[in-house]
Motif scaffolding. Structure first.
Motif, PDB file in Angstrom:
ATOM      1  N   VAL A  17       0.827  -1.203   0.000  1.00 15.44           N
ATOM      2  CA  VAL A  17       0.000   0.000   0.000  1.00 15.44           C
ATOM      3  C   VAL A  17       0.866   1.260   0.000  1.00 15.44           C
ATOM      4  O   VAL A  17       1.716   1.440   0.865  1.00 15.44           O
ATOM      5  CB  VAL A  17      -0.942   0.020   1.226  1.00 15.44           C
ATOM      6  N   CYS A  19       0.447   4.838   0.767  1.00  8.85           N
ATOM      7  CA  CYS A  19      -0.536   5.587   1.549  1.00  8.85           C
ATOM      8  C   CYS A  19      -0.221   7.079   1.537  1.00  8.85           C
ATOM      9  O   CYS A  19       0.865   7.493   1.932  1.00  8.85           O
ATOM     10  CB  CYS A  19      -0.539   5.055   2.984  1.00  8.85           C
ATOM     11  N   ALA A  35      -3.578  -0.324   6.918  1.00 10.46           N
ATOM     12  CA  ALA A  35      -3.837  -0.652   5.515  1.00 10.46           C
ATOM     13  C   ALA A  35      -2.968  -1.796   5.046  1.00 10.46           C
ATOM     14  O   ALA A  35      -3.446  -2.712   4.366  1.00 10.46           O
ATOM     15  CB  ALA A  35      -3.615   0.581   4.640  1.00 10.46           C
ATOM     16  N   CYS A  39      -4.889  -5.091   3.808  1.00 11.70           N
ATOM     17  CA  CYS A  39      -4.831  -5.389   2.368  1.00 11.70           C
ATOM     18  C   CYS A  39      -4.032  -6.660   2.098  1.00 11.70           C
ATOM     19  O   CYS A  39      -4.403  -7.466   1.240  1.00 11.70           O
ATOM     20  CB  CYS A  39      -4.269  -4.192   1.612  1.00 11.70           C
ATOM     21  N   LEU A  57      -3.679   4.380  -1.552  1.00  8.11           N
ATOM     22  CA  LEU A  57      -4.680   4.709  -0.537  1.00  8.11           C
ATOM     23  C   LEU A  57      -4.602   6.182  -0.195  1.00  8.11           C
ATOM     24  O   LEU A  57      -3.509   6.712   0.032  1.00  8.11           O
ATOM     25  CB  LEU A  57      -4.444   3.865   0.720  1.00  8.11           C
ATOM     26  N   SER A  83     -13.595   3.024  -3.872  1.00  8.11           N
ATOM     27  CA  SER A  83     -12.507   2.282  -4.517  1.00  8.11           C
ATOM     28  C   SER A  83     -12.638   2.390  -6.027  1.00  8.11           C
ATOM     29  O   SER A  83     -13.741   2.472  -6.562  1.00  8.11           O
ATOM     30  CB  SER A  83     -12.524   0.813  -4.074  1.00  8.11           C
ATOM     31  N   LEU A 140     -10.986  -1.394   4.793  1.00  7.38           N
ATOM     32  CA  LEU A 140      -9.834  -1.608   3.915  1.00  7.38           C
ATOM     33  C   LEU A 140      -9.872  -3.001   3.277  1.00  7.38           C
ATOM     34  O   LEU A 140      -9.523  -3.158   2.106  1.00  7.38           O
ATOM     35  CB  LEU A 140      -8.530  -1.372   4.675  1.00  7.38           C
TER      36      LEU A 140
END
Length: 194
Positions: A17, A19, A35, A39, A57, A83, A140
């Motif tokens: 991720v 972020c 996250a 994920c 993200l 998303s 998430l």
């Protein structure tokens, strides 16, 4: 010459991720770390190697997510999570599992983008009697499944997706979010309980 410990010899997995924290209140719950674990767990539950993928993200506010919701869905109101899959991975048949993503032969396959709003998530967590960390972890996982082609447009699709979410969260030590009452369970971007 002494050998390095096994942990040091293993190649470090690149982060799944990427972020971007736009609203610094997300730092209170370590959004990047939440996250990454959520994920990764979602992809592993689908039998995928997280090191082969990449997710972007955005940790934002209700104002920002309302703008995104208006721009992309024609709904100028805040929501908890949005998303955007990098490609349409939905199956042709309701209740079917999506095919695995096509792999990028050069580097990590971009699965897509997720945005999550602080105020809505905090409000929903409090209303549902959950910690913000548990609620965000659920959202998430939910967003990652959307990136992989899962949705909840039909009852069959929702049953499949919710079952996967519950399974992933259970392995992470997070209680079943769908076991809550309808009044406490927050609504997602399409009006169904999330």
């Amino acid at each position: 010459m002494p050998m390095k410990p096994m942990a040091q010899r293993r190649a470090a997995r690149p982060p799944l991720v990427d972020c971007l924290i736009e609203d610094h209140r997300w730092e209170e719950v370590s959004l990047g770390a939440l996250a990454e674990s959520a994920c990764v767990a979602a992809l592993k539950a689908l039998g995928q190697d997280p090191s082969l993928f990449e997710i972007s993200l955005l940790g934002c506010s209700d104002v920002r997510i309302a703008d995104l919701n208006a721009d992309f869905r024609g709904k100028p109101t805040p929501t908890n999570v949005l998303s955007w899959p990098s490609e349409d991975r939905r199956p042709d048949r309701a209740g079917a599992r999506p095919a695995p993503p096509r792999r990028d032969p050069v580097g990590p396959t971009e699965l897509g983008d997720i945005a999550i709003a602080w105020e809505t998530c905090l409000r929903e967590a409090e209303a549902g009697g959950r910690t913000i960390a548990d609620h965000v972890t659920h959202l998430l996982v939910h967003g990652t499944l959307h990136l992989m082609g899962y949705d909840h447009e039909t009852d069959a699709d929702a049953a499949l997706m919710e079952g996967l979410e519950t399974e992933v969260l259970g392995k992470m030590g997070v209680s079943d979010p769908y076991a809550e009452t309808a009044e406490a369970a927050p609504e997602g971007e399409d009006g169904r309980r999330v």
